[in-house]
Enzyme design. Structure first.
Site, PDB file in Angstrom:
ATOM      1  N   LEU A 271       0.812  -1.217   0.000  1.00  0.00           N
ATOM      2  CA  LEU A 271       0.000   0.000   0.000  1.00  0.00           C
ATOM      3  C   LEU A 271       0.847   1.269   0.000  1.00  0.00           C
ATOM      4  O   LEU A 271       0.470   2.289  -0.540  1.00  0.00           O
ATOM      5  CB  LEU A 271      -0.893   0.014   1.245  1.00  0.00           C
ATOM      6  CG  LEU A 271      -2.020  -1.012   1.283  1.00  0.00           C
ATOM      7  CD1 LEU A 271      -2.693  -1.005   2.653  1.00  0.00           C
ATOM      8  CD2 LEU A 271      -3.054  -0.708   0.195  1.00  0.00           C
TER       9      LEU A 271
ATOM     10  N   ASP B 137       0.729  16.672  14.436  1.00  0.00           N
ATOM     11  CA  ASP B 137       1.117  16.526  13.036  1.00  0.00           C
ATOM     12  C   ASP B 137      -0.108  16.350  12.161  1.00  0.00           C
ATOM     13  O   ASP B 137      -0.124  15.523  11.249  1.00  0.00           O
ATOM     14  CB  ASP B 137       2.063  15.324  12.899  1.00  0.00           C
ATOM     15  CG  ASP B 137       2.872  15.395  11.612  1.00  0.00           C
ATOM     16  OD1 ASP B 137       2.731  16.400  10.874  1.00  0.00           O
ATOM     17  OD2 ASP B 137       3.633  14.454  11.335  1.00  0.00           O
TER      18      ASP B 137
HETATM   19  P1  AMP Z   1       2.635   5.124   7.289  1.00  0.00           P
HETATM   20  O1  AMP Z   1       3.745   4.177   7.538  1.00  0.00           O
HETATM   21  O2  AMP Z   1       1.552   5.069   8.302  1.00  0.00           O
HETATM   22  O3  AMP Z   1       3.139   6.497   7.052  1.00  0.00           O
HETATM   23  O4  AMP Z   1       1.952   4.675   5.902  1.00  0.00           O
HETATM   24  C1  AMP Z   1       2.572   4.773   4.679  1.00  0.00           C
HETATM   25  C2  AMP Z   1       1.525   4.760   3.582  1.00  0.00           C
HETATM   26  O5  AMP Z   1       0.852   3.520   3.582  1.00  0.00           O
HETATM   27  C3  AMP Z   1       0.448   5.817   3.755  1.00  0.00           C
HETATM   28  O6  AMP Z   1       0.807   7.037   3.151  1.00  0.00           O
HETATM   29  C4  AMP Z   1      -0.733   5.189   3.056  1.00  0.00           C
HETATM   30  O7  AMP Z   1      -0.712   5.467   1.679  1.00  0.00           O
HETATM   31  C5  AMP Z   1      -0.516   3.711   3.290  1.00  0.00           C
HETATM   32  N1  AMP Z   1      -1.307   3.245   4.440  1.00  0.00           N
HETATM   33  C6  AMP Z   1      -0.952   3.256   5.724  1.00  0.00           C
HETATM   34  N2  AMP Z   1      -1.922   2.765   6.517  1.00  0.00           N
HETATM   35  C7  AMP Z   1      -2.932   2.426   5.695  1.00  0.00           C
HETATM   36  C8  AMP Z   1      -4.212   1.886   5.915  1.00  0.00           C
HETATM   37  N3  AMP Z   1      -4.669   1.579   7.132  1.00  0.00           N
HETATM   38  N4  AMP Z   1      -5.003   1.700   4.860  1.00  0.00           N
HETATM   39  C9  AMP Z   1      -4.574   2.002   3.618  1.00  0.00           C
HETATM   40  N5  AMP Z   1      -3.373   2.522   3.345  1.00  0.00           N
HETATM   41  C10 AMP Z   1      -2.551   2.741   4.372  1.00  0.00           C
END
Ligand code: AMP
Length: 842
Positions: A550, A698
């Site tokens: 994702l 943030d």
């Molecule tokens: P993070 O590590 O939380 O910054 O997530 C990195 C990227 O993964 C985010 O920018 C989203 O595009 C995707 N992502 C994170 N959590 C989710 C989720 N629960 N559902 C869908 N996409 C997610």
């Protein structure tokens, strides 16, 4: 003298030859006592022991950590005449005087050099033994261990290296401390080459015009040395007499008869230490035409910078025949020619040519010949250099004074700002405390039962970062930002991200968990997050099936996975949460394998925090896999990714349902209604967080996720970074701050509150209404954004606000958005108020 047996007939007095010494100005101690000469520039042939090494051979320098002087090892050189103490002056110096002393060592010493010799070198390769005008090489030294004995060097020497060689009985121990006196040799002349001088018979009197102190080679010509032409003394008008008492007739002059020069000129070659830019040459000549001696008629000088002499010489003819017979300096212009060697042909003006001194002006440098007893047209004190030196000193002092005044002025100003700001902060804090006391009384009681802190005050303000004086002055912020973390305590409490830089939101989480003494809000959050009733359980990793990637965040990749039996595992029907599929689609955030300990801790801390949050507009943490690596957190899957990307990819048409034939005005209305609907969801999540007194720090569209039916949930408690690196301001590789979303007080005072989250919401709302088409303040650099923050602080009406988005209703911009950015945090609306206002508007 030894070179010339004629000198044996000359009687010298032992009296100092004052005129031959730069007694007035060229007698500066060169740095053995004062320490300007470094230890590494003092060496010796041997040492008696480490405590009598060469570096202890400094005049008037007593014990220190050594035994009070340099003492050679007498056993090392039978005969005892070869030991030496060597001083490297690092550049050529005109040395007029030396001083010696024995080893006193507070009365413990008993050694001194009764006699010594001096050797010197200009290049460190060829060494000359100094001797006085009588040819004596041995200098009378010390008679006791403490008195300094000074010895005028007559003739003076031009050298970079000087050796003191005690002349001693091999069986006795001798120790020395020394100093050299003189001045820097600015002429740069390292040698001149001349035909040896001639002898004149004048009325039956032998007159010798040889160069009696020349220290180079003496074959047919004198080469590779310096001598009388550079000894700093020039002849009297009558060449039969001399400054030097008892010297032979003609002593002051070096001279030649035209009989042995068929070409009619004497050729003199001057060699310099490096290529210089020559202005003129001054030659002191005798003009006793009554005795067949005249100034030169013409001087033709050739120049050489490399191997060949340049073909175009400078020719000079003295203007008028002087009527007076007195000796004089003739200035030969050298036309600013560059050279490292100059060859001059001096044409006879009469039967004899007599020179006593030659000096050069190169660039602004004139050789320092400071002594004078009469008006001297070539007074060789380096006037220009002295002026430059004085100029430099005055400039340095002026700069220092200016800097001191500026520093003092800034300190005064800082203090004034600090006072004003403190007063303002205190007012604000007091008001907030009063307002919040009731709301948190229940928490206080539960807190007191847990940690015994009793009636600790509860404040909406999270003074995690103490306001630092340096942040009171916005204009210094950029310079001070690197100290931000230190000053505010961020670095000590914040975890370091996996790339080594602490994320400010991480710092927040950590401080929430770790600070037990930084105010009641922290206690509230501690109570909230650190309880023992964690409901999260370990989910079997094997039940996760990878579907697709994702995205990628600070900790690592986020995968879309199928989670088998998740409903059973959770013991609840997730269909109420909008996900009724089985197996359930989940997002799995994994800690990258090479994560360091800090990143691992941060990851676990985020799990702990998220496990306690449950709200329709907060992303829900479902389960974890922390028993084995890689650590994983399983959250609900948000089909449409993050809000930033989601909005970016949206088009107005989509938002308005694609009814192309609709009026523009109604499009705009629909558009803003839809976007404002999204904003309401964000506010709703923030309202929940604020009800828990949780400061997100943030808030931005990049940290909100979009699920089915455009459901928006706040996520990423400070962790998403990679994709949005440009949104963060990196402080010298240490902290990253989302400065474009931060309130002025967060940036300048390190203060994060609900009100600063409200500020960030204002920016988030602006992002939503502009469909994230550009970064906030995109026309400003990071530094300019911070400068703008300074303007908020100064409040002189110079601050720049984000402009009204095109489709933003006026009332939303004026009544809501701008109110989020009010300077006074107390005047900003709460999330409850914003929620009410937005729902009303829709
Ligand atoms: P993070 O590590 O939380 O910054 O997530 C990195 C990227 O993964 C985010 O920018 C989203 O595009 C995707 N992502 C994170 N959590 C989710 C989720 N629960 N559902 C869908 N996409 C997610």
């Amino acid at each position: 003298c030894l070179k010339n047996p004629r000198m044996y007939f000359v009687y010298f007095t032992a009296a100092p030859l004052c005129l031959l010494v730069f007694s007035e100005t060229c007698r500066y101690p060169l740095g053995m006592t004062g320490g300007q000469i470094q230890d590494e520039d003092i060496s010796a042939s041997s040492q008696w022991s480490e405590s009598t090494a060469a570096r202890f051979g400094r005049l008037d320098f007593d014990t220190g950590d050594g035994d009070g002087a340099w003492c050679p090892d007498i056993m090392s050189e039978p005969g005892g005449f070869k030991e030496y103490l060597q001083v490297d002056l690092r550049s050529l110096h005109f040395i007029t005087l030396v001083g010696t002393q024995g080893r006193h060592a507070d009365g413990m010493g008993n050694e001194f050099a009764q006699r010594y010799r001096i050797k010197y070198s200009r290049d460190g390769g060829s060494w000359m033994g100094w001797h006085d005008r009588m040819g004596n090489q041995v200098v009378e030294g010390n008679k006791n261990t403490y008195d300094v004995v000074l010895k005028d060097l007559e003739p003076p020497i031009v050298a970079r290296f000087v050796r003191f060689m005690p002349v001693t009985d091999p069986s006795s121990i001798v120790c020395m401390r020394v100093e050299l006196y003189g001045c820097e040799w600015l002429d740069g002349l390292v040698s001149y080459s001349i035909p040896d001088g001639h002898q004149m018979i004048y009325r039956g009197l032998d007159v010798f015009f040889n160069d009696s102190v020349y220290d180079g080679a003496t074959a047919q010509r004198l080469t590779k040395g310096l001598g009388q032409l550079t000894d700093g003394a020039w002849g009297l008008d009558d060449f039969l007499h001399s400054h030097v008492p008892g010297a032979w007739p003609g002593y002051d002059y070096v001279g030649w008869s035209n009989k042995t020069f068929p070409k009619g000129y004497v050729e003199v070659v001057f060699d310099f230490d490096h290529i210089r830019n020559f202005t003129s040459m001054k030659v002191h000549c005798s003009n006793m035409f009554s005795r067949g001696v005249r100034l030169f008629r013409q001087a033709t000088c050739f120049f050489r910078s490399e191997s060949e002499w340049e073909p175009d010489p400078m020719t000079f003819r003295p203007s008028a025949e002087p009527l007076s017979q007195s000796g004089r300096f003739v200035t030969v212009p050298l036309g600013d020619r560059t050279a490292s060697s100059i060859k001059c042909r001096f044409h006879f003006g009469d039967q004899w040519l007599l020179f006593s001194e030659v000096a050069f002006q190169s660039g602004k440098t004139i050789r320092a010949l400071p002594f004078t007893t009469r008006e001297d047209p070539t007074h060789k004190v380096d006037d220009s250099n002295t002026k430059i030196l004085i100029g430099c000193l005055v400039a340095i002092i002026a700069i220092l004074l200016t800097v001191i005044v500026i520093i003092l002025w800034r300190q005064v100003w800082q203090k004034m700002l600090e006072k004003a700001s403190r007063r303002w902060l205190d007012d604000e804090l007091t008001a907030r405390l009063a307002a919040q006391t009731q709301a948190f009384s229940f928490l206080r009681s539960s807190q007191s039962s847990e940690d015994g802190s009793g009636s600790g005050s509860i404040s909406t303000y999270e003074r995690i970062y103490p306001a630092c004086a340096d942040y009171q002055e916005p204009s210094r912020l950029i310079r001070k930002l690197p100290e931000f973390a230190e000053c505010s305590g961020t670095s000590s409490r914040a975890g370091v991200g996996s790339d080594g830089a602490p994320h400010y939101a991480e710092a927040d989480i950590i401080s929430l968990q770790e600070s037990s003494d930084s105010g009641s809000i922290t206690a509230v959050n501690m109570n909230l997050f650190a309880g023992s009733d964690l409901t999260l359980r370990e989910f079997p990793k094997e039940k996760l099936t990878f579907k697709e990637k994702l995205g990628e965040g600070q900790f690592g990749e986020v995968h879309l996975c199928e989670a088998e039996d998740m409903q059973d595992f959770l013991g609840e029907d997730t269909s109420t949460e909008g996900s009724s599929e089985s197996p359930l689609l989940v997002a799995v955030k994994m800690l990258r394998e090479d994560a360091n300990k800090n990143a691992r801790n941060d990851f676990l801390k985020e799990i702990r925090i998220m496990s306690r949050l449950r709200d329709p507009n907060i992303v829900r943490l479902l389960a974890v896999c922390v028993d084995t690596d890689p650590l994983c957190m399983i959250t609900e899957y948000m089909e449409n990714g993050d809000l930033n990307q989601f909005l970016c990819s949206l088009r107005l048409k989509t938002l308005t349902g694609g009814e192309a034939d609709q009026q523009e005005g109604s499009d705009e209305v629909r558009y803003s209604v839809k976007l404002l609907g999204m904003a309401v969801q964000v506010v709703s999540g923030m309202k929940y967080l604020s009800s828990l007194n949780f400061v997100h720090r943030d808030l931005a569209t990049r940290n909100c996720l979009v699920g089915k039916n455009d459901t928006i949930k706040i996520a990423d408690f400070g962790m998403s970074r990679n994709l949005y690196r440009g949104d963060y301001f990196r402080i010298q590789g240490r902290a990253v701050l989302p400065i474009r979303w931060m309130s002025w007080e967060s940036i300048l005072l390190g203060k994060f509150t609900m009100a600063s989250d409200v500020w960030a919401f204002g920016v988030t709302l602006w992002e939503i209404l502009t469909l994230c088409k550009e970064q906030p303040y995109s026309q400003l650099s990071d530094e300019q954004v911070i400068e703008n923050t300074g303007e908020f602080f100064r409040n002189q009406g110079k601050q720049v606000y984000l402009p009204k988005p095109q489709c933003c209703p006026d009332r939303i911009y004026v009544n809501l958005m701008l109110s989020c950015w009010r300077r006074n945090a107390k005047e900003r609306p709460s999330f409850q108020e914003i929620h009410a206002q937005l729902t009303e508007t829709r």
